[in-house]
Design an enzyme around this catalytic site. Structure first.
Site, short mmCIF file in Angstrom:
data_model
loop_
_atom_site.label_atom_id
_atom_site.label_comp_id
_atom_site.label_asym_id
_atom_site.label_seq_id
_atom_site.Cartn_x
_atom_site.Cartn_y
_atom_site.Cartn_z
N HIS A 74 42.85 39.88 39.52
CA HIS A 74 43.13 41.27 39.12
C HIS A 74 41.98 42.23 39.37
CE1 HIS A 74 41.13 41.64 35.06
NE2 HIS A 74 41.20 40.32 35.11
N CYS A 83 36.24 44.01 27.95
CA CYS A 83 36.38 42.85 27.07
C CYS A 83 35.67 43.05 25.75
CB CYS A 83 35.84 41.59 27.76
SG CYS A 83 36.66 41.29 29.30
N SER A 85 38.89 35.83 39.88
CA SER A 85 40.13 36.31 39.29
C SER A 85 40.82 37.27 40.25
CB SER A 85 39.76 37.03 37.99
OG SER A 85 40.90 37.34 37.26
N ASN A 142 29.46 42.89 35.59
CA ASN A 142 30.64 43.74 35.44
C ASN A 142 30.33 45.10 34.82
OD1 ASN A 142 30.20 41.61 33.45
ND2 ASN A 142 31.78 42.59 32.26
N THR A 147 38.28 33.58 33.08
CA THR A 147 37.96 33.06 31.75
C THR A 147 38.22 31.56 31.70
OG1 THR A 147 38.42 35.18 30.69
CG2 THR A 147 38.57 33.21 29.29
N THR A 182 53.01 23.91 34.99
CA THR A 182 53.85 24.21 36.15
C THR A 182 53.22 25.32 36.99
OG1 THR A 182 55.78 23.54 34.91
CG2 THR A 182 56.19 24.88 36.88
N GLN A 226 33.29 39.66 39.89
CA GLN A 226 33.11 41.05 40.33
C GLN A 226 32.77 41.15 41.82
OE1 GLN A 226 33.39 44.05 38.63
NE2 GLN A 226 34.17 43.03 36.82
N1 PMP Z 1 33.74 37.30 34.50
C1 PMP Z 1 33.50 38.57 34.86
C2 PMP Z 1 32.19 38.91 35.48
C3 PMP Z 1 34.47 39.54 34.67
O1 PMP Z 1 34.23 40.81 35.03
C4 PMP Z 1 35.72 39.17 34.09
C5 PMP Z 1 36.81 40.19 33.86
N2 PMP Z 1 36.41 41.26 33.03
C6 PMP Z 1 35.92 37.82 33.72
C7 PMP Z 1 34.90 36.92 33.96
C8 PMP Z 1 37.20 37.36 33.09
O2 PMP Z 1 38.22 37.32 34.03
P1 PMP Z 1 39.75 37.13 33.61
O3 PMP Z 1 40.20 38.48 33.16
O4 PMP Z 1 40.42 36.67 34.84
O5 PMP Z 1 39.81 36.11 32.55
#
Ligand code: PMP
Length: 382
Positions: A199, A324, A197, A149, A70, A235, A177
């Site tokens: 996660h 989201c 990202s 996604n 994001t 930081t 993704q």
């Molecule tokens: N872009 C895509 C294609 C995603 O799938 C996601 C996570 N759902 C994001 C951006 C946002 O990532 P983050 O959770 O690291 O802000």
């Protein structure tokens, strides 16, 4: 309970948890300090940055750690718009991007910029000619995701990169993704900016990076200290960065190829079970041209809002769209873009996304559970 929503987020790998815990315990130094403790942490930061750079074939000084995709998306889109305002105020994206791209684009379009939202076909990809026709001399940025996604659909990133090679527009790819699954070479693909990202690859939440072509200069989004080569103040979060590094190291090409084969087999198990049970369904997108781990299904006459809670009660976690936007009653903008004349299809679709913690038995159970619920709801006349 069974988790089939890895496109939303992945469980943190045990190796990653160990690295983060060790780092939280031992690496308390501030990377920016000049004394022993700072210098020790700085070396670890450099090593992590190198792992990221190597993954996408970038240089060390082209990787900037952020709080996630994001923030990376916001940084690129807002700051390119700011930097290039005098050269042009036209941006191009697609109608199926993540909200962290779409909402920034919408914001810009309300603040003196013009944005073209390219349509997609029923496989979820843009038509290259639409992009060519949309490009103008004042186009400053093209932002297109590598993989979607909600559907796993792949965009023709290579062809887009070629198309933009001789254009003044800069090219941004949200590869959140695709990271660790699709090979990414930013130089070969002519990509100027790339967001990812941790996660989604069994790393921690709240950490990601932005790749920026070193020849391009944009102002920082966050102003403050001189961290990240004066491009991202705050930081340095070394424990999470080291967790990201450990997660990235688990994504070797060999591992990913093996997982891709397994996930495609899982998809087939679901498809075969539905077919054999005579359940009417269609795949949203193109099975052969999508991420191996994600499948989006239209289960005809079964509203996802009814089906998903029932699956959840029985211990199976899948989703209707992205996490989201889940929770809001909004229809999926991705499926709406793919099937604009078929609201019924949009409301009767579910996303299943596999991960390393799913075994074949779990998938068979999910397939049987889907058949059970769909049959029950049909009988009820749902
Ligand atoms: N872009 C895509 C294609 C995603 O799938 C996601 C996570 N759902 C994001 C951006 C946002 O990532 P983050 O959770 O690291 O802000």
């Amino acid at each position: 309970r069974y988790y089939f929503d890895h496109a939303a987020t992945t469980p943190v790998a045990p190796e990653v948890i160990k690295v983060i815990t060790d780092s939280l315990t031992n690496d308390f130094g501030n990377v920016s300090s000049t004394h022993f403790f700072g210098q020790r942490e700085k070396l670890k930061l450099r090593n992590a940055r190198k792992v990221m750079a190597d993954e996408i074939h970038a240089d060390l000084n082209e990787i900037y750690f952020t709080s996630g995709a994001t923030e990376s998306n916001n940084t690129v889109i807002r700051q390119v718009a700011l930097k290039r305002a005098n050269e042009g105020r036209h941006l191009i994206t697609t109608s199926v991007e993540h909200p962290s791209v779409l909402n920034v684009m919408k914001y810009l379009s309300e603040h003196g910029y013009e944005v073209t939202f390219l349509p997609v076909n029923d496989t979820g990809a843009i038509n290259l000619n639409d992009l060519k026709n949309a490009l103008r001399p004042d186009t400053i940025l093209v932002s297109i995701m590598a993989a979607n996604n909600e559907t796993g659909s792949l965009m023709p990133i290579k062809e887009i990169g070629k198309t933009l090679k001789d254009h003044t527009a800069w090219f941004h790819v949200d590869a959140t993704q695709a990271l660790g699954i699709e090979a990414i070479d930013v130089k070969e693909l002519n990509i100027d900016f790339l967001s990812v990202s941790a996660h989604k690859i069994y790393g921690p939440k709240g950490i990601g990076f932005l790749y920026k072509n070193q020849k391009l200069v944009i102002p920082p989004l966050l102003l403050g200290g001189e961290q990240e080569n004066k491009f991202r103040a705050g930081t340095t979060n070394l424990p999470l960065i080291m967790g990201f590094e450990a997660a990235m190291k688990l994504c070797t090409p060999k591992n990913e190829q093996e997982w891709a084969i397994i996930y495609r087999e899982y998809k087939q198990i679901i498809i075969d079970e539905l077919k054999n049970s005579g359940i009417e369904f269609e795949i949203n997108g193109d099975l052969d041209h999508s991420l191996p781990q994600t499948i989006n299904l239209w289960l005809k006459d079964i509203p996802s809002q009814v089906l998903i809670p029932r699956l959840d009660l029985d211990g199976f976690a899948v989703s209707a769209g992205s996490a989201c936007t889940a929770g809001s009653a909004e229809d999926s903008h991705v499926l709406l873009a793919m099937y604009p004349d078929n609201l019924k299809r949009v409301r009767e679709s579910i996303r299943i996304s596999f991960g390393r913690d799913n075994n074949k038995n779990d998938v068979v159970k999910l397939a049987e559970e889907l058949v059970k619920q769909v049959t029950h709801l049909k009988q009820k006349g749902q």
